[in-house]
Design an enzyme around this catalytic site. Structure first.
Site, PDB file in Angstrom:
ATOM      1  N   ASP A  14       0.814  -1.218   0.000  1.00  0.00           N
ATOM      2  CA  ASP A  14       0.000   0.000   0.000  1.00  0.00           C
ATOM      3  C   ASP A  14       0.847   1.268   0.000  1.00  0.00           C
ATOM      4  OD1 ASP A  14      -2.349  -1.342  -0.116  1.00  0.00           O
ATOM      5  OD2 ASP A  14      -2.809  -1.170   2.019  1.00  0.00           O
ATOM      6  N   ARG A  94       2.080   4.641  17.375  1.00  0.00           N
ATOM      7  CA  ARG A  94       1.560   5.650  16.445  1.00  0.00           C
ATOM      8  C   ARG A  94       1.859   7.093  16.852  1.00  0.00           C
ATOM      9  NH1 ARG A  94       2.214   1.909  13.013  1.00  0.00           N
ATOM     10  NH2 ARG A  94       0.395   0.801  12.248  1.00  0.00           N
ATOM     11  N   ASP A 123      -5.690   3.125  13.499  1.00  0.00           N
ATOM     12  CA  ASP A 123      -4.422   3.799  13.254  1.00  0.00           C
ATOM     13  C   ASP A 123      -4.594   5.155  12.562  1.00  0.00           C
ATOM     14  OD1 ASP A 123      -2.871   1.889  14.511  1.00  0.00           O
ATOM     15  OD2 ASP A 123      -2.719   0.650  12.707  1.00  0.00           O
ATOM     16  N   SER A 174      -2.729  -9.393   7.416  1.00  0.00           N
ATOM     17  CA  SER A 174      -2.245  -8.030   7.574  1.00  0.00           C
ATOM     18  C   SER A 174      -1.528  -7.964   8.920  1.00  0.00           C
ATOM     19  CB  SER A 174      -3.438  -7.068   7.529  1.00  0.00           C
ATOM     20  OG  SER A 174      -3.076  -5.850   8.138  1.00  0.00           O
TER      21      SER A 174
HETATM   22  N1  ARG Z   1      -6.044  -3.734  16.466  1.00  0.00           N
HETATM   23  C1  ARG Z   1      -4.772  -3.245  16.873  1.00  0.00           C
HETATM   24  C2  ARG Z   1      -4.870  -1.768  17.166  1.00  0.00           C
HETATM   25  O1  ARG Z   1      -5.822  -1.172  16.827  1.00  0.00           O
HETATM   26  C3  ARG Z   1      -3.700  -3.562  15.859  1.00  0.00           C
HETATM   27  C4  ARG Z   1      -3.710  -2.739  14.636  1.00  0.00           C
HETATM   28  C5  ARG Z   1      -2.677  -3.180  13.655  1.00  0.00           C
HETATM   29  N2  ARG Z   1      -2.516  -2.201  12.634  1.00  0.00           N
HETATM   30  C6  ARG Z   1      -2.241  -2.476  11.387  1.00  0.00           C
HETATM   31  N3  ARG Z   1      -2.136  -1.468  10.556  1.00  0.00           N
HETATM   32  N4  ARG Z   1      -2.146  -3.705  10.934  1.00  0.00           N
HETATM   33  O2  ARG Z   1      -4.007  -1.204  17.757  1.00  0.00           O
END
Ligand code: ARG
Length: 416
Positions: A14, A94, A123, A174
């Site tokens: 991506d 993040r 995110d 993912s």
């Molecule tokens: N569900 C978790 C969170 O919200 C993990 C997110 C993983 N992010 C990703 N872009 N694959 O923190």
């Protein structure tokens, strides 16, 4: 000269496609920034790839130490866990990434920051709330939220534009990973009835393939921060890396969570967090020994708020500052050593000691040396039970429905 955009670049499909897309759609020059929070990549290859795909500049920032010091360890001191399960690896990374992206954007006089998040996750919220807080004038572009391409279409787009397709595209999952843990989503995992296949895991061994002998590890804490492993002083990054390795080898740290995302979706998330699992467990064991009952109870309320705040992208709030101050204050005497046994997917506390321990053998013992005055309990019980006794006389005895109803209580016979 065209405007510049700083792109949070992972090297995946991506964000690689995003380099090309941002150029085509917005005519921007792209500065790709890859932030190393312990995600085990070949960073020079990632950097080169960004340039090959068309970025004018590609930076790799080693943020592991910052991540440990300002994000992981405060979360550990807090015992922060979201919904009792998720140790918050991605969520913690993040705001740090946002800060570093903003720094680059200001330095490079870029007009925008771009990230690869979709419109369905947490995110995007964490990145954008943080970036807006730190630099309200920067524009934010989220290509994957805008372009409306399916995964297939994204792959087609990459092929048409000679963008190398990473091997990870073959993976049905993912994935996001950093020092504090690894998250795995998508594919068969989206069916919450399906047991995660072994290939979803990378850091942890299946318990049926772990060593037949347990491993023991001693973790030394100073004021809530882990500083030694088996007596050896280690910097935070190495300590976490070594524990990830060791606990993962024993199958410790697998988590299967139906999680409530901030955007309202319930999602099924698999995590591997060997070091986080062991450290949180050890830290809590040491707190149980060094904090008073009331401190422990009150801290739990604070931590609930703190974990939610991290999950919900509110790191750069004053509430964070306030809660952190409280949490830090609780850690004054959380110093000592915890011994943990790792065996077949389990980690258990098997020993703890602290120079500031509130555990007092002469009070606890049933053997000789007992200094607890048992006769004092009589008066204590008399007063402790006074309100219950008083209330029972008026409201409990003779009541057909309350706590007595199912027990066929017979009223005490009054003599005479
Ligand atoms: N569900 C978790 C969170 O919200 C993990 C997110 C993983 N992010 C990703 N872009 N694959 O923190």
């Amino acid at each position: 000269m065209s405007d510049k955009v700083v792109l949070a670049y992972s090297g995946g499909l991506d964000t690689s496609v995003a380099i090309r897309w941002l150029k085509e759609k917005y005519g921007l020059d792209i500065i790709a920034v890859n932030i190393d929070v312990g995600n085990e990549r070949d960073f020079s290859a990632v950097r080169q790839k960004a340039l090959d795909v068309g970025a004018i500049k590609a930076l790799v920032i080693d943020a592991k130490e910052l991540f440990v010091k300002y994000f992981i360890f405060p979360a550990l001191q807090a015992d922060a866990i979201y919904e009792g399960q998720y140790t918050l690896a991605t969520a913690l990374s993040r705001p740090l990434m946002a800060k570093l992206l903003v720094d680059v954007a200001l330095e490079e006089k870029a007009s925008a920051i771009a990230h690869g998040c979709t419109g369905k996750g947490n995110d995007q919220v964490r990145f954008e709330v943080s970036i807006n807080a730190l630099a309200p004038d920067l524009k934010i572009i989220a290509p994957a939220r805008e372009w409306g391409m399916t995964r297939e279409e994204t792959i087609d787009y990459a092929q048409q534009h000679n963008i190398p397709i990473p091997v990870t595209v073959a993976s049905p999952y993912s994935i996001d990973e950093n020092l504090w843990g690894r998250s795995i989503e998508c594919g068969v995992l989206e069916d919450p009835w399906v047991e995660p296949p072994e290939d979803a895991y990378k850091w942890t061994k299946s318990p049926d393939r772990t060593p037949d002998k347990p491993a023991y590890v001693e973790i030394g804490f100073e004021q809530g921060i882990p500083v030694t492993l088996d007596g050896q002083k280690l910097d935070g990054v190495s300590l976490i890396q070594q524990l990830n390795e060791l606990a993962g080898k024993h199958g410790v740290g697998r988590i299967d969570h139906i999680e409530n995302r901030l955007v309202g979706i319930k999602s099924r998330e698999i995590y591997e967090a060997p070091a986080a699992t062991v450290l949180l467990q050890a830290h809590q064991a040491l707190e149980a020994m060094t904090l008073a009952k009331d401190q422990l109870r009150f801290k739990q309320k604070v931590v609930q708020e703190y974990a939610d705040l991290i999950y919900n992208g509110l790191w750069f709030s004053q509430l964070n500052r306030d809660l952190s101050a409280y949490i830090l204050s609780t850690q004054r005497y959380v110093t000592g050593t915890v011994r943990i046994k790792l065996f077949k997917g389990n980690s258990s506390i098997v020993g703890r000691k602290s120079p500031r321990s509130l555990y007092n053998l002469s009070l606890a013992t049933y053997d000789k040396g007992d200094r607890f005055d048992q006769s004092a309990s009589v008066g204590f019980i008399h007063l402790w039970g006074l309100p219950v006794r008083t209330q029972a006389q008026v409201q409990l005895l003779g009541d057909k429905e309350g706590p007595l109803s199912i027990m066929g209580h017979k009223e005490e016979k009054k003599e005479g």
